[in-house]
Motif scaffolding. Structure first.
Motif, PDB file in Angstrom:
ATOM      1  N   ARG A 112      30.324  51.077  24.247  1.00 34.78           N
ATOM      2  CA  ARG A 112      30.518  51.862  25.468  1.00 34.78           C
ATOM      3  C   ARG A 112      31.307  53.144  25.192  1.00 34.78           C
ATOM      4  O   ARG A 112      31.109  54.162  25.875  1.00 34.78           O
ATOM      5  N   ALA A 113      32.193  53.100  24.214  1.00 36.49           N
ATOM      6  CA  ALA A 113      32.971  54.294  23.895  1.00 36.49           C
ATOM      7  C   ALA A 113      32.071  55.432  23.427  1.00 36.49           C
ATOM      8  O   ALA A 113      32.325  56.604  23.714  1.00 36.49           O
ATOM      9  N   VAL A 114      31.008  55.107  22.711  1.00 35.35           N
ATOM     10  CA  VAL A 114      30.044  56.129  22.301  1.00 35.35           C
ATOM     11  C   VAL A 114      29.350  56.715  23.528  1.00 35.35           C
ATOM     12  O   VAL A 114      29.148  57.929  23.643  1.00 35.35           O
ATOM     13  N   ALA A 115      28.990  55.843  24.468  1.00 39.44           N
ATOM     14  CA  ALA A 115      28.277  56.294  25.665  1.00 39.44           C
ATOM     15  C   ALA A 115      29.102  57.283  26.485  1.00 39.44           C
ATOM     16  O   ALA A 115      28.567  58.246  27.039  1.00 39.44           O
ATOM     17  N   VAL A 116      30.421  57.079  26.556  1.00 38.74           N
ATOM     18  CA  VAL A 116      31.249  57.967  27.385  1.00 38.74           C
ATOM     19  C   VAL A 116      31.780  59.170  26.607  1.00 38.74           C
ATOM     20  O   VAL A 116      32.071  60.213  27.200  1.00 38.74           O
ATOM     21  N   MET A 117      31.895  59.049  25.285  1.00 34.91           N
ATOM     22  CA  MET A 117      32.476  60.123  24.492  1.00 34.91           C
ATOM     23  C   MET A 117      31.433  61.051  23.881  1.00 34.91           C
ATOM     24  O   MET A 117      31.685  62.239  23.682  1.00 34.91           O
ATOM     25  N   MET A 118      30.251  60.524  23.574  1.00 33.93           N
ATOM     26  CA  MET A 118      29.235  61.321  22.875  1.00 33.93           C
ATOM     27  C   MET A 118      27.996  61.489  23.742  1.00 33.93           C
ATOM     28  O   MET A 118      27.826  62.502  24.403  1.00 33.93           O
ATOM     29  N   THR A 119      27.163  60.486  23.732  1.00 41.39           N
ATOM     30  CA  THR A 119      25.982  60.504  24.592  1.00 41.39           C
ATOM     31  C   THR A 119      25.575  59.073  24.892  1.00 41.39           C
ATOM     32  O   THR A 119      25.788  58.169  24.066  1.00 41.39           O
TER      33      THR A 119
ATOM     34  N   VAL B  66      38.653  63.784   9.264  1.00 42.23           N
ATOM     35  CA  VAL B  66      39.254  63.887  10.589  1.00 42.23           C
ATOM     36  C   VAL B  66      38.382  64.820  11.413  1.00 42.23           C
ATOM     37  O   VAL B  66      38.045  65.922  10.972  1.00 42.23           O
ATOM     38  N   LYS B  67      37.995  64.374  12.597  1.00 40.16           N
ATOM     39  CA  LYS B  67      37.096  65.128  13.455  1.00 40.16           C
ATOM     40  C   LYS B  67      37.829  65.531  14.738  1.00 40.16           C
ATOM     41  O   LYS B  67      38.440  64.686  15.390  1.00 40.16           O
ATOM     42  N   HIS B  68      37.757  66.806  15.086  1.00 41.99           N
ATOM     43  CA  HIS B  68      38.372  67.311  16.308  1.00 41.99           C
ATOM     44  C   HIS B  68      37.281  67.730  17.285  1.00 41.99           C
ATOM     45  O   HIS B  68      36.329  68.421  16.908  1.00 41.99           O
ATOM     46  N   ILE B  69      37.404  67.305  18.545  1.00 42.53           N
ATOM     47  CA  ILE B  69      36.458  67.712  19.573  1.00 42.53           C
ATOM     48  C   ILE B  69      37.221  68.103  20.837  1.00 42.53           C
ATOM     49  O   ILE B  69      38.406  67.798  20.974  1.00 42.53           O
ATOM     50  N   ARG B  70      36.512  68.766  21.739  1.00 44.08           N
ATOM     51  CA  ARG B  70      37.082  69.064  23.052  1.00 44.08           C
ATOM     52  C   ARG B  70      36.180  68.421  24.099  1.00 44.08           C
ATOM     53  O   ARG B  70      35.127  68.960  24.437  1.00 44.08           O
ATOM     54  N   HIS B  71      36.608  67.289  24.583  1.00 44.89           N
ATOM     55  CA  HIS B  71      35.810  66.525  25.537  1.00 44.89           C
ATOM     56  C   HIS B  71      35.864  67.197  26.904  1.00 44.89           C
ATOM     57  O   HIS B  71      36.932  67.677  27.323  1.00 44.89           O
ATOM     58  N   PRO B  72      34.743  67.243  27.636  1.00 49.06           N
ATOM     59  CA  PRO B  72      34.727  67.944  28.929  1.00 49.06           C
ATOM     60  C   PRO B  72      35.654  67.336  29.974  1.00 49.06           C
ATOM     61  O   PRO B  72      36.061  68.019  30.913  1.00 49.06           O
ATOM     62  N   VAL B  73      36.001  66.056  29.826  1.00 46.56           N
ATOM     63  CA  VAL B  73      36.887  65.392  30.799  1.00 46.56           C
ATOM     64  C   VAL B  73      38.280  65.173  30.216  1.00 46.56           C
ATOM     65  O   VAL B  73      39.302  65.437  30.861  1.00 46.56           O
ATOM     66  N   LEU B  74      38.349  64.694  28.981  1.00 46.15           N
ATOM     67  CA  LEU B  74      39.632  64.306  28.393  1.00 46.15           C
ATOM     68  C   LEU B  74      40.324  65.429  27.630  1.00 46.15           C
ATOM     69  O   LEU B  74      41.498  65.301  27.277  1.00 46.15           O
ATOM     70  N   GLY B  75      39.616  66.516  27.354  1.00 42.39           N
ATOM     71  CA  GLY B  75      40.225  67.626  26.638  1.00 42.39           C
ATOM     72  C   GLY B  75      40.209  67.414  25.127  1.00 42.39           C
ATOM     73  O   GLY B  75      39.395  66.648  24.599  1.00 42.39           O
ATOM     74  N   PRO B  76      41.127  68.048  24.389  1.00 42.34           N
ATOM     75  CA  PRO B  76      41.136  67.954  22.925  1.00 42.34           C
ATOM     76  C   PRO B  76      41.448  66.529  22.448  1.00 42.34           C
ATOM     77  O   PRO B  76      42.365  65.888  22.943  1.00 42.34           O
TER      78      PRO B  76
END
Length: 281
Positions: A137-144, A227-237
């Motif tokens: 489920r974490a993939v579904a909410v964080m990626m696609t 180490v991977k850095h992303i900026r999530h549209p809801v949770l931010g960096p």
């Protein structure tokens, strides 16, 4: 030959043990006048399309190391599982066989439970052609949400190069895309899946000029840990420790885990999963 055990080799002992466990009648051979259970040496050789003399030498530890092709034929003749085939190669050649691509529509329930237990860390299983066949489920909410896509569309390269969301979450999309494509090229070649990826490559070359240009560069990359850095549209960096692991008994599959670097990020993801579950109910 290495791996000697008394007057015979470990390879020879393993071959004799495997053929002794097979029922001759299941292969159309008569059970009559057999002094020992299982298939005869010449029957295994016949099924493997190799000479009976050469097979006998293998069991007796004579004639040197067999080729990978011969071991593959023997593995098929003895109906070995993937794990048994790997053990055969380790005994015969001292290294596991090359990964071989096998189209698969899913994973075992046990492996899915492993993915689920890793939450809130996003975790997925991908094939050598980078098709995603299992995720939590974490993939579904964080990626696609791969479950919302047709199976033929559940591919990481499609997401990276064709989905605008992939560009939006990356701080340096081009660097990430080159890294992904270089690692993908290695995985596909290692698994002998070059022919299987041709339609995907042709489609992406047609639909994405960036993909076409990067593909022509022929870069290859390793992809063990990072180490991977992303900026999530809801949770931010967010920051993740990215790791890739082989799946036991399935050399054509890899488990990819994105472990949140900060405890606070893990809690954010956990809360988002809970919200997603409520909306999806």
């Amino acid at each position: 030959m290495a791996n000697r055990m008394g007057s015979e080799t470990l390879l020879g002992s393993y071959l004799k043990d495997r053929r002794a466990k097979l029922d001759p009648a299941a292969f159309g051979f008569s059970r009559a006048r057999r002094r020992t259970p299982g298939l005869r040496r010449e029957e295994v050789a016949q099924r493997a399309n190799i000479s009976a003399t050469w097979y006998t030498w293998l069991e007796q530890g004579r004639g040197g190391a067999p080729s990978a092709d011969v071991l593959d034929r023997i593995a098929r003749a003895l109906l070995l599982t993937d794990v048994e085939r790997e053990h055969l190669f380790l005994l015969g050649l001292g290294h596991p066989p090359e990964a071989r691509y096998r189209k698969d529509e899913g994973v075992t329930p046990r492996l899915q439970r492993v993915l689920d237990a890793l939450e809130p860390s996003p975790a997925l299983i991908r094939t050598a052609t980078w098709d995603v066949i299992a995720w939590n489920r974490a993939v579904a909410v964080m990626m696609t949400d791969y479950g919302a896509l047709p199976p033929e569309q559940r591919n990481i390269l499609r997401f990276i190069f064709l989905d605008p969301r992939a560009r939006a979450v990356q701080y340096d999309w081009e660097s990430v895309a080159r890294f992904v494509l270089g690692a993908f090229r290695i995985d596909a070649a290692r698994a002998g899946a070059s022919a299987q990826v041709e339609p995907l490559v042709e489609e992406l070359c047609r639909l994405s000029p960036e993909f076409a240009a990067m593909w022509r560069d022929n870069d290859v990359r390793s992809h063990g840990e990072a180490v991977k850095h992303i900026r999530h549209p809801v949770l931010g960096p967010l920051a993740f420790e990215y790791s890739v692991f082989a799946v036991d008994g399935r050399s054509d599959l890899s488990m990819v885990i994105y472990n949140p670097l900060m405890p606070a990020d893990a809690e954010k993801i956990r809360s988002l999963i809970e919200e997603w579950e409520i909306v999806s109910a």
